[in-house]
Structures are given as structure tokens and as C-alpha cells.
Design an enzyme around this catalytic site. Structure first.
Site, mmCIF file in Angstrom:
data_model
loop_
_atom_site.group_PDB
_atom_site.id
_atom_site.type_symbol
_atom_site.label_atom_id
_atom_site.label_comp_id
_atom_site.label_asym_id
_atom_site.label_seq_id
_atom_site.Cartn_x
_atom_site.Cartn_y
_atom_site.Cartn_z
ATOM 1 N N ASP A 1 38.303 9.392 5.444
ATOM 2 C CA ASP A 1 38.761 9.836 4.046
ATOM 3 C C ASP A 1 40.498 10.240 4.366
ATOM 4 O O ASP A 1 41.108 10.363 3.633
ATOM 5 C CB ASP A 1 38.259 10.869 3.397
ATOM 6 N N HIS B 1 15.059 -19.572 -5.521
ATOM 7 C CA HIS B 1 14.475 -19.414 -6.754
ATOM 8 C C HIS B 1 13.181 -19.087 -6.987
ATOM 9 O O HIS B 1 12.223 -19.479 -6.521
ATOM 10 C CB HIS B 1 14.735 -20.672 -7.845
ATOM 11 N N GLY C 1 37.297 12.863 -15.771
ATOM 12 C CA GLY C 1 37.564 11.926 -14.803
ATOM 13 C C GLY C 1 36.410 10.672 -15.101
ATOM 14 O O GLY C 1 35.074 11.190 -14.717
ATOM 15 N N GLY C 2 36.934 9.762 -15.353
ATOM 16 C CA GLY C 2 35.921 8.527 -15.356
ATOM 17 C C GLY C 2 36.189 7.547 -14.251
ATOM 18 O O GLY C 2 35.732 6.264 -14.503
ATOM 19 N N GLY C 3 36.318 8.002 -13.210
ATOM 20 C CA GLY C 3 36.467 7.145 -11.982
ATOM 21 C C GLY C 3 34.920 6.815 -11.466
ATOM 22 O O GLY C 3 33.857 7.124 -12.084
ATOM 23 N N ARG D 1 38.816 13.123 -4.851
ATOM 24 C CA ARG D 1 38.841 14.164 -3.753
ATOM 25 C C ARG D 1 40.067 13.713 -2.829
ATOM 26 O O ARG D 1 40.788 12.653 -2.701
ATOM 27 C CB ARG D 1 37.565 13.592 -2.830
#
Length: 268
Positions: free
Chosen positions: A121, A255, A3-5, A77
Site C-alpha cells: 500500500d 459442463h 463512499g461507494g468504492g 485508505r
């Protein structure tokens, strides 16, 4: 790493820095499939320069796992709703990833039962701590003040990925704008041109701002580079304040700082 998430890339970055030989196997055409394709490709290139092997468009079933000492499963998940008997009280769910389900909620975090709310979730969406906390606050406010319902704006929740370099995004991406019939204008700035990024010796990456070409409204932003998860807050404020690209260009940034790279991007 299977899984490359988000989770897979974070662990790949960590273990690679610690000296581990890492291989990522991803089923989709590129790693971080939910992020801007250009950003994902840049991270993929950085990973490969570090020696991380990446297989995309690849099902892990064709890999010989016996060649590896350890396998880490990072395919995401899913909400754990078993045993809650949600149907008994009338709470509806819908199919979610990993053959699981999520609780259906509206923009007020209300479930299909008027006096029951859900957040985090279990309600799907971005599985992030700050997303869950924000949803929780909205749910509580709406429970207390039902007459003045507060709505969630999901596109204004920033996505943060703690790889090296960091990746972050908020709002609508270039491809999504096109799919919604909006003609996007893209502004970029590479951190190679940032004095502070060079001082920090972290000049890999760039800032990408997407706006509506016809109205000038800022739609979204993606960042890969030093402190991307901090810098995305500026773009989140800009989008929530409904600033146009020309208005962001008029803001004075100090800056030398990393934040002035956002101003430089507007000048592109």
C-alpha cells in the site's frame, strides 16, 4: 455509508443482507468509480432492488446525517508515512489520494534510492493483499539478483470485490482502450444463460471481455456474478499468456460449470 468504492460497496452488501437499511453517498457519477461503468451500473441496479439507497454525484456535506443511526466512512485508505524521515535518505514521494503521499517506485519496486525497495500500500496502486504479496516477491528477487531484475506488470493484478454478487476485473477496460487509441471489441455473456448459475440460484450478472478488434489480443475482462473473484483467474492467465480471443474460444470448458460462461462469452 460515505463512499461507494470497493470497501463501501462491500460493507453495504454485508449490512443489507443482515437486514440493515443502508444508504450509500458517492461523490463520483457512479459507485465503484475505478471499475467498468457497465459493471458498476449493474451492481447499482442490484443494490437498489435490495432496498439500498444510492446517491451519486453527491457531497456528503449536503446530507442530514442526523437522519441516520450510524455513519460509516469508507472513502479509502492512504499510506502512513509520517515519522519515517524518508527525505533524509533521499526517498521521494508523490501526492496520493486523501491528501497523503505514496513512495515512488519503478517497475522493479525500487525507490529513488538504489538499495531501498518498497512494496504494498505504501507504493500506491491496488491496495490488495495479493497485490502487496506479489510486489514483495518481486522486490525480494530483485534485491537478491540485481543483475536479472524482474519487472511488475500492474495491469495483470486482478481486482476483486467481495460484494453479493462478486465483482472482479483484470487488464484494460473498454474506456481505457479507447483512450489509448485501441479499437475495442466487446464480448459478453449473461449468467442468466448459465445452467450452473441457475442451479446455484445466482444468475444475476455477466462476463465482459475486451479485445483489440484489429489484432484479436485479449486486453481485459470484467465480471459481475457468482464466483467472479475465482473466474477472473482464467482471464488473468489468458492475458498473461498473450492469448487471442480466437485461442480462448478453442479451449474446452467442462459442463455444467460457471467457467464455461467464459467460453460462451467468446462466442458472442
Amino acid at each position: 455509508i460515505i463512499g461507494g468504492g470497493i470497501i463501501g460497496c462491500e460493507f453495504a452488501s454485508l449490512f443489507s443482507i443482515l437486514g440493515t437499511d443502508v444508504t450509500i453517498v458517492e461523490l463520483m457519477p457512479h459507485i465503484l468509480p475505478q471499475e467498468d461503468k457497465e459493471i458498476a451500473k449493474r451492481l447499482e441496479g442490484i443494490f437498489k432492488k435490495r432496498g439500498i439507497k444510492i446517491y451519486v454525484n453527491t457531497n456528503v456535506k449536503i446530507m442530514n446525517l442526523e437522519e441516520y443511526e450510524l455513519a460509516l466512512q469508507c472513502v479509502g485508505r492512504a499510506p502512513e508515512l509520517e515519522g519515517l524521515d524518508l527525505k533524509k535518505v533521499g526517498i521521494q514521494t508523490q501526492k496520493f489520494k486523501l491528501a497523503s503521499a505514496k513512495i515512488i517506485t519503478d517497475e522493479h519496486m525500487n525507490t529513488t534510492v538504489p538499495n531501498i525497495f518498497a512494496a504494498g500500500d505504501c507504493a500506491g496502486g491496488k491496495q490488495l493483499a495479493h497485490a502487496a504479496a506479489h510486489q514483495g516477491r518481486i522486490a525480494v528477487e530483485n534485491i537478491i539478483q540485481r543483475g536479472r531484475a524482474r519487472q511488475i506488470e500492474r495491469r495483470l493484478i486482478p481486482n476483486c470485490i467481495f460484494t453479493m454478487p462478486e465483482v472482479a476485473s483484470v487488464g484494460i477496460m473498454e474506456q481505457e482502450a479507447k483512450e489509448n487509441g485501441i479499437e475495442p471489441k466487446v464480448n459478453k455473456f449473461d449468467f442468466l444463460g448459465s445452467g450452473m448459475a441457475r442451479i446455484m440460484d445466482e444468475a444475476e450478472g455477466f462476463i465482459k471481455i475486451v479485445s483489440d478488434k484489429n489484432t484479436g489480443d485479449i486486453l481485459g475482462a470484467s465480471i459481475i456474478g457468482p464466483k467472479a473473484t475465482e473466474l477472473i483467474a482464467i482471464m488473468t492467465v489468458a492475458i498473461q499468456a498473450q492469448l487471442k480471443l480466437s485461442q480462448l474460444r478453442e479451449i474446452v470448458f467442462a459442463h455444467p460449470t460457471l467457467s464455461e460462461s467464459i467460453h460462451e462469452a467468446t462466442e458472442d
